[in-house]
Scaffold this motif. Structure first.
Motif, mmCIF file in Angstrom:
data_model
loop_
_atom_site.group_PDB
_atom_site.id
_atom_site.type_symbol
_atom_site.label_atom_id
_atom_site.label_comp_id
_atom_site.label_asym_id
_atom_site.label_seq_id
_atom_site.Cartn_x
_atom_site.Cartn_y
_atom_site.Cartn_z
ATOM 1 N N PHE B 151 -3.216 -14.112 2.618
ATOM 2 C CA PHE B 151 -3.621 -13.036 1.720
ATOM 3 C C PHE B 151 -3.454 -11.675 2.387
ATOM 4 O O PHE B 151 -2.976 -10.728 1.781
ATOM 5 C CB PHE B 151 -5.086 -13.212 1.295
ATOM 6 N N ILE B 152 -3.870 -11.588 3.653
ATOM 7 C CA ILE B 152 -3.784 -10.301 4.343
ATOM 8 C C ILE B 152 -2.346 -9.822 4.444
ATOM 9 O O ILE B 152 -2.043 -8.654 4.184
ATOM 10 C CB ILE B 152 -4.401 -10.406 5.757
ATOM 11 N N SER B 155 -0.515 -8.754 1.107
ATOM 12 C CA SER B 155 -1.186 -7.733 0.319
ATOM 13 C C SER B 155 -0.628 -6.347 0.628
ATOM 14 O O SER B 155 0.209 -6.207 1.520
ATOM 15 C CB SER B 155 -2.664 -7.735 0.679
ATOM 16 N N PRO B 156 -1.085 -5.330 -0.090
ATOM 17 C CA PRO B 156 -0.707 -3.960 0.267
ATOM 18 C C PRO B 156 -1.035 -3.633 1.720
ATOM 19 O O PRO B 156 -0.325 -2.846 2.353
ATOM 20 C CB PRO B 156 -1.533 -3.096 -0.697
ATOM 21 N N PHE B 157 -2.087 -4.244 2.260
ATOM 22 C CA PHE B 157 -2.385 -4.009 3.678
ATOM 23 C C PHE B 157 -1.235 -4.502 4.542
ATOM 24 O O PHE B 157 -0.786 -3.803 5.448
ATOM 25 C CB PHE B 157 -3.679 -4.728 4.070
ATOM 26 N N ALA B 160 1.713 -2.200 4.214
ATOM 27 C CA ALA B 160 1.508 -0.966 4.992
ATOM 28 C C ALA B 160 1.668 -1.240 6.478
ATOM 29 O O ALA B 160 2.265 -0.450 7.215
ATOM 30 C CB ALA B 160 0.122 -0.400 4.696
ATOM 31 N N ARG B 180 -5.842 3.883 11.545
ATOM 32 C CA ARG B 180 -6.716 3.001 10.779
ATOM 33 C C ARG B 180 -6.145 1.587 10.710
ATOM 34 O O ARG B 180 -6.846 0.593 10.895
ATOM 35 C CB ARG B 180 -6.886 3.579 9.367
ATOM 36 N N PHE B 181 -4.852 1.501 10.442
ATOM 37 C CA PHE B 181 -4.251 0.183 10.288
ATOM 38 C C PHE B 181 -4.172 -0.557 11.614
ATOM 39 O O PHE B 181 -4.392 -1.757 11.691
ATOM 40 C CB PHE B 181 -2.854 0.311 9.664
ATOM 41 N N HIS C 109 -5.863 -0.618 -4.392
ATOM 42 C CA HIS C 109 -6.545 -1.848 -4.031
ATOM 43 C C HIS C 109 -5.798 -2.570 -2.919
ATOM 44 O O HIS C 109 -4.586 -2.578 -2.878
ATOM 45 C CB HIS C 109 -6.642 -2.781 -5.242
ATOM 46 N N GLY C 110 -6.548 -3.194 -2.050
ATOM 47 C CA GLY C 110 -5.913 -4.125 -1.120
ATOM 48 C C GLY C 110 -5.338 -3.532 0.130
ATOM 49 O O GLY C 110 -4.647 -4.218 0.875
ATOM 50 N N GLU C 111 -5.598 -2.245 0.411
ATOM 51 C CA GLU C 111 -5.038 -1.705 1.647
ATOM 52 C C GLU C 111 -6.025 -1.776 2.800
ATOM 53 O O GLU C 111 -6.005 -0.953 3.691
ATOM 54 C CB GLU C 111 -4.546 -0.270 1.444
ATOM 55 N N SER C 112 -6.887 -2.762 2.747
ATOM 56 C CA SER C 112 -7.747 -3.024 3.891
ATOM 57 C C SER C 112 -7.812 -4.531 4.048
ATOM 58 O O SER C 112 -7.443 -5.272 3.144
ATOM 59 C CB SER C 112 -9.148 -2.461 3.649
ATOM 60 N N ILE C 113 -8.294 -4.986 5.194
ATOM 61 C CA ILE C 113 -8.320 -6.433 5.431
ATOM 62 C C ILE C 113 -9.243 -7.119 4.428
ATOM 63 O O ILE C 113 -8.896 -8.141 3.822
ATOM 64 C CB ILE C 113 -8.748 -6.726 6.878
ATOM 65 N N SER C 116 -7.808 -7.000 0.921
ATOM 66 C CA SER C 116 -6.677 -7.884 0.684
ATOM 67 C C SER C 116 -7.134 -9.278 0.320
ATOM 68 O O SER C 116 -6.435 -10.018 -0.372
ATOM 69 C CB SER C 116 -5.792 -7.937 1.930
#
Lengths: 292, 293, 257
Positions: B151-152, B155-157, B160, B180-181, C109-113, C116
């Motif tokens: 999932f991680i 995802s958008p994360f 990025a 941050r990332f 939405h979803g730009e963090s652990i 996500s």
């Protein structure tokens, strides 16, 4: 006071042993930008060859050292010529070179164990004889092996600097380090320079094999352990500045030793590495390095 | 059969550890060798807690994961300006520092003697003492971690993260804050490594600081290198291959002296072979990525 | 006279002893295309870097829509409405064209652990919307059939178009384009010109760095001429191109025609 002086002497000796590892590593990385993590394994091999030729074959020390030196130089050059040069393609990331270096180091280290045995060995008896004593100066004990390490480190460093300054290959090495692109334009074959750099860097580490082996006895990880502190010191001292690496090595050796005045010996290593980490974080180019 | 079950448990440990390293290196682009340090933290958290309170194995695992995440997050913040080879150096130093710290806190960690007698997970009624129930537990944990990673990364994360790996400057110009990332992926990766360490502690039941050196990271690294960083499902496959080879080597009629170093020789040879011949790992790069709908 | 959208005031930028930008003050008016021109080394890209927060000037301020933005981080400035492209493109080489442009679209939405793993339904919905936007930009840039191609496998012109598509997808109010047209053929130039026109029609402002004077005359209304990091002249583009200083020092033409 005497205790502090003793620690200072011990620290200089340890710093000298570190310097003999770090300077070679720093030269190699500074010129070729290769994180040659197999350097430690080559040092281990050197130590074991010294042991084998002097203990098992009974050869005199100079012969043992010469044989170890030749093997180390050939292996160092071999790593560059056959491993790193092949792995180093434009599209591959630095990480793969680190992987190759680590792999080669682990492989070599364990082959040494397989061939010579994984048990602990000593080279003191076979090589030292009369020189296993030491001096007593102002109540401070200076073993000949420590004194030897210090003197040899200075001589080797001086010889390296002279080589780089006054010989043709030395100048080529410095040219490639300063500006790889420009040097190739004026006709320097950087690939040959790289191989030579690895050879010189490995040769400089021969005394390290000897003195580290004398100091701590032989086991298959002595080279890797020495390299661990050596390569961190090389970075913390300043890659690209050999004198920076040299002085940082002595400094770290002394600081690590003197730290016993304040902290228990079990914290020494953590303290030293934390210090070097802090230096790297505060000053990424190292203590004596040039800013990027 | 029991032997095979033991291998499954080992594969779980390696897989979780490799997932941790893969997220950090393959997707985050961070060259850290500190995996062993975080596995150590997880192992010691589990060891210290469950020796006294065996039923608290899940909270123990959580504690280990949280501690690792905090340390990873902090370390990432400190090492922001540090890249590439320098990160290798810094993470090396971290492994030494963590290992030495563990050595020097005997009240919690047993110092150089380590922690013996770590129990298998279990409450008063149920103990996973037999290998098969424990193996099922391990596989379940592995599946959960795998799913989380999936999932991680998808995802958008994950998107990025990969742009930051490719070009942090361009990613900044598109509105993403690299710090941050980087801190987040380090924290997440460290937490996952800790979980691997916790399972490891339950499995071998006796841990000491000597277990968590760069040597352990190299083992995990071998799995990642063999698997390649392109497909997540290659990771368990890589673990299986590495374990298969090391176990297979045990059956070769090697003299004792060679057998002592056989594992390490295998890892070294695998690393060198893959670096030379197949740096992309067993499972090659994807042709079409997310855009293929 | 309306307020300029972007105001650079008294900016100095020093690199060691080298003064790359010297006491520079320029205005970028809203709703038009401004061209930043001058010889190589005039500091034009440096000015872009200063505006977008990649460089911090030793002196001076940058004001955008009435707010001082000097000292902000590049990602903050990008989210604040200023988009910039790079002379060396800086594409995400290992990612596909689709992924490159996707990166420019915002994800709520979803730009963090944690996000996500928890906001999966919201992510799915938003991803579809973002995907539609990405395909829109890829089509306009003529790259719709290259969506799955890795950026590093694109040809020169395609790569430049991808870079433009990516910056356009940011949906900004001010676009700073650094040599978007260098090396492009006529057909591609037409396409870029059309894109810039489209931006203005949408109410945005554009500032381009370009060396192609024909294109500059076609596309820009206002010109700013810099030399050695200092302001030399600024005017409506036709007038500027007739300016004596410009013609001598930059265009290499002697005197007025």
């Amino acid at each position: 006071m005497r205790e502090a002086l003793q620690l200072l002497v011990d620290g200089l000796a340890e710093g000298s042993r570190i310097a003999l590892v770090a300077v070679g590593f720093s030269l190699i990385y500074g010129v070729t930008k290769t994180l040659h993590l197999a350097h430690g394994a080559i040092i281990t091999l050197g130590a074991y060859l010294i042991w084998w030729t002097s203990s098992a074959l009974g050869a005199p020390l100079p012969v043992a050292l010469a044989i170890a030196a030749i093997a180390m130089v050939l292996l160092g050059m071999g790593h560059e010529r056959f491993l790193y040069r092949t792995v180093r393609r434009p599209s591959t990331s630095n990480l793969i070179i680190v992987v190759a270096a680590l792999g080669a180091g682990i492989l070599l280290q364990n082959l040494v164990g397989v061939v010579f045995g994984f048990d602990t060995k000593s080279i003191r008896d076979a090589t030292l004889g009369a020189a296993s004593g030491g001096l007593q100066v102002a109540g401070v004990a200076i073993p000949f092996t420590d004194l030897g390490a210090f003197v040899v480190a200075i001589v080797v460093f001086g010889a390296l600097v002279a080589f780089l300054r006054y010989t043709k290959m030395g100048r080529r090495i410095r040219a490639v380090e300063a500006n790889p692109l420009l040097s190739s334009v004026v006709g320097v074959d950087y690939r040959r320079v790289y191989v030579w750099t690895f050879g010189i860097g490995s040769l400089v580490a021969l005394p390290a094999s000897f003195f580290i082996g004398l100091n701590s006895g032989l086991f298959t990880t002595i080279g890797f352990d020495a390299m661990m502190i050596g390569f961190v010191v090389a970075f913390a001292g300043g890659i690209g500045s050999l004198s920076g690496t040299f002085f940082a090595s002595l400094l770290i050796g002394v600081v690590q030793s003197l730290s016993l005045l304040l902290i228990p010996s079990s914290w020494q290593q953590a303290f030293t590495f934390a210090l070097m980490l802090l230096i790297l974080l505060a000053r990424p180019q190292g203590l004596f390095g040039k800013a990027a | 059969m029991d032997y095979f079950v033991g291998l499954v448990i080992l594969a779980s440990i390696y897989t979780i550890g490799a997932l941790s390293l893969n997220i950090l290196q393959g997707h985050g682009g961070v060259f850290s060798v500190a995996t062993a340090a975080f596995m150590g933290i997880g192992a010691y958290a589990t060891g210290a807690v469950t020796v006294e309170y065996p039923a608290l194995f899940l909270p123990a695992m959580a504690i280990g994961a949280v501690l690792s995440a905090l340390l990873g997050y902090g370390f990432a913040q400190l090492t922001l300006r540090v890249n590439g080879d320098y990160m290798v150096v810094a993470s090396f130093a971290l492994v030494v520092i963590v290992g030495q710290t563990i050595l020097n806190l005997p009240a919690i960690t047993g110092g150089g003697m380590g922690i013996p007698g770590i129990p298998r997970p279990g409450t008063d009624d149920v103990q996973l003492n037999d290998n098969l129930p424990f193996a099922i537990f391990c596989v379940a944990i592995t599946a959960l971690v795998y799913l989380a990673c999936h999932f991680i990364l998808k995802s958008p994360f994950g998107d990025a993260l990969r742009t930051l790996r490719e070009d942090p400057i361009a990613a900044s110009a598109l509105g993403r804050y690299p710090r941050r990332f980087r801190a987040a992926v380090f924290a997440g990766s460290s937490a996952i490594a800790a979980i691997s360490g916790s399972v490891y502690a339950h499995y071998i039941s006796y841990i000491s600081p000597a277990d968590f050196t760069v040597k352990l990271t190299i083992t995990i690294l071998t799995v990642v290198v063999v698997a390649g960083t392109n497909r997540l499902w290659a990771i368990p496959l890589g673990a299986a291959v590495v374990i298969g080879l090391t176990e297979g080597a045990r059956y070769l009629p090697l003299p004792d002296q060679i057998a002592a170093g056989a594992d390490q020789i295998l890892f070294g040879a695998l690393l060198v072979a893959f670096a030379l011949l197949r740096p992309q790992g067993l499972i090659g790069p994807k042709k079409d990525t997310r855009s293929a709908k | 006279m309306t307020e300029p959208m972007l105001k650079v005031r008294d900016v100095d930028m020093l690199f060691g002893g080298l003064k790359a930008v010297d006491n520079l003050s320029i205005d970028i008016p809203a709703g038009t295309t401004t061209a930043l021109i001058g010889p190589n080394g005039a500091g034009k890209t440096t000015v872009f870097n200063i505006i977008t927060g990649f460089l911090k000037p030793q002196r001076g301020t940058v004001e955008f829509e009435g707010e001082i933005i000097t000292g902000r981080r590049p990602d903050q400035i990008a989210r604040g409405g200023i988009a910039r492209s790079f002379q060396d493109l800086k594409l995400f080489r290992g990612l596909t064209c689709f992924e490159n442009v996707l990166a420019a679209t915002a994800a709520r939405h979803g730009e963090s652990i944690t996000g996500s793993m928890l906001s999966r339904r919201a992510i799915a919905k938003e991803t579809t919307e973002r995907g539609d936007a990405v395909m829109h930009w890829l089509e306009i840039a003529g790259l719709a059939d290259r969506r799955g191609t890795l950026a590093q496998d694109l040809g020169y012109a395609e790569a430049k178009m991808l870079a433009i598509a990516r910056v356009l997808a940011l949906d900004a109010r001010l676009y700073l384009l650094d040599e978007p047209c260098s090396g492009l053929d006529q057909k591609a130039l037409e396409r870029v010109r059309a894109l810039i026109d489209g931006l203005l029609e949408g109410g945005a402002t554009v500032c381009i760095i370009e060396h192609n004077m024909a294109l500059v005359r076609d596309v820009a209304e206002v010109g700013i001429f810099l030399e050695q990091g200092a302001f030399v002249a600024s005017d409506q583009i036709d007038a500027l191109l007739e300016d004596e200083r410009m013609r001598e020092r930059y265009l290499g033409l002697g005197g007025t025609k």
